[in-house]
Design a protein around this motif. Structure first.
Motif, PDB file in Angstrom:
ATOM      1  N   ILE A 213      19.377  76.829  11.731  1.00 37.89           N
ATOM      2  CA  ILE A 213      18.875  77.319  10.440  1.00 37.89           C
ATOM      3  C   ILE A 213      17.601  76.579  10.066  1.00 37.89           C
ATOM      4  CG2 ILE A 213      21.135  78.028   9.581  1.00 37.89           C
ATOM      5  CD1 ILE A 213      21.278  75.422   8.012  1.00 37.89           C
ATOM      6  N   THR A 217      17.039  76.598   4.153  1.00 40.61           N
ATOM      7  CA  THR A 217      18.310  77.301   3.965  1.00 40.61           C
ATOM      8  C   THR A 217      19.356  76.339   3.414  1.00 40.61           C
ATOM      9  OG1 THR A 217      17.840  78.778   5.834  1.00 40.61           O
ATOM     10  CG2 THR A 217      20.125  78.657   5.075  1.00 40.61           C
ATOM     11  N   ASP A 244      23.155  81.227   3.479  1.00 36.73           N
ATOM     12  CA  ASP A 244      22.670  82.600   3.607  1.00 36.73           C
ATOM     13  C   ASP A 244      23.650  83.482   4.361  1.00 36.73           C
ATOM     14  OD1 ASP A 244      22.327  81.492   6.119  1.00 36.73           O
ATOM     15  OD2 ASP A 244      20.317  82.326   6.434  1.00 36.73           O
TER      16      ASP A 244
END
Length: 254
Positions: A213, A217, A244
């Motif tokens: 990620i 994030t 997310d």
């Protein structure tokens, strides 16, 4: 007079809107630097700043040999406390709370794992309500759903419960029924409350690498306690899930 939006942020905003609307689909490359330069009249450095911002947010990814493309967005996972019923239920068809949430078959589930015997520090001892220095089995997991890293967990068990048993052998992972199934095999029934404390924070560098990620994030960071007859028998501290890819669902009857 309001300050004018920096050019790289303006470019990033427009590309971000196209990604979220689906105009730029997963796997598709953003417009070339030449096209962006012609449209906005900016330098290559400014374009790189815009792409770097989107990469930080996890919206695009750059791979050696294939360039930059829009990143695939995994399905949203709904996190509710009743997911643990999958661990406590029948294991005729192997499952865990993770496989149920992800909607995947057992064959699509994989764990990377690392086991280590440690002495409980002040925080871990406090969560278990045992003396500092108590011998504990620390298990670090990376959970994969259909090949995608989706969750991290540092799950700890007391040595007095598991040392010398199949539960302490990493070769037996993954285990149908997860922690609840493991403890049940030792005659320890998780019968009290399962308590979770959830916070939201930015990921560490290690978490970014393991979960693939971007630094922008956020993640859910969960501390979980499982109990049997009023005694804490498992501590997960922390469970880390990309923000997310998940929605927290809480329910109360009044």
């Amino acid at each position: 007079m309001a300050e004018r939006e920096p050019a790289y942020e303006r470019i990033a905003n427009e590309l971000r809107q196209k990604i979220r609307s689906g105009d730029l689909a997963p796997g598709v490359r953003p417009p070339s630097h030449r096209l962006i330069a012609e449209e906005y009249g900016v330098s290559d450095i400014t374009i790189r700043q815009a792409i770097d911002l989107l990469r930080t947010e996890g919206l695009v990814e750059t791979k050696r040999g294939s360039g930059t493309s829009v990143r695939s967005r995994p399905a949203i996972r709904r996190l509710s406390m009743d997911r643990y019923l999958a661990d406590k239920g029948s294991q005729v068809v192997p499952q865990t709370s993770f496989t149920r949430d992800q909607g995947i078959a057992w064959s699509q589930y994989r764990l990377d794992k690392r086991f280590e015997w440690i002495q409980a520090d002040e925080r871990l001892a406090g969560l278990f309500d045992v003396p500092v220095g108590t011998r504990v089995l620390e298990r670090r997991f990376v959970f994969y759903a259909s090949g995608v890293p989706s969750q991290l967990s540092r799950s700890c068990l007391l040595a007095r419960d598991v040392e010398g048993t199949p539960v302490a052998d990493p070769h037996n992972e993954p285990w149908p029924g997860g922690n609840i199934g493991q403890l049940r095999s030792l005659g320890i029934e998780v019968d009290g409350d399962i308590v979770e404390e959830t916070s939201v924070r930015m990921p560490t560098r290690e978490e970014m690498d393991l979960l693939d990620i971007g630094s922008g994030t956020p993640v859910f960071s969960i501390t979980r306690l499982m109990s049997s007859h009023g005694r804490v028998v498992e501590v997960a501290d922390p469970i880390v899930i990309p923000g997310d890819r998940a929605v927290r669902v809480d329910r109360i009857s009044i």
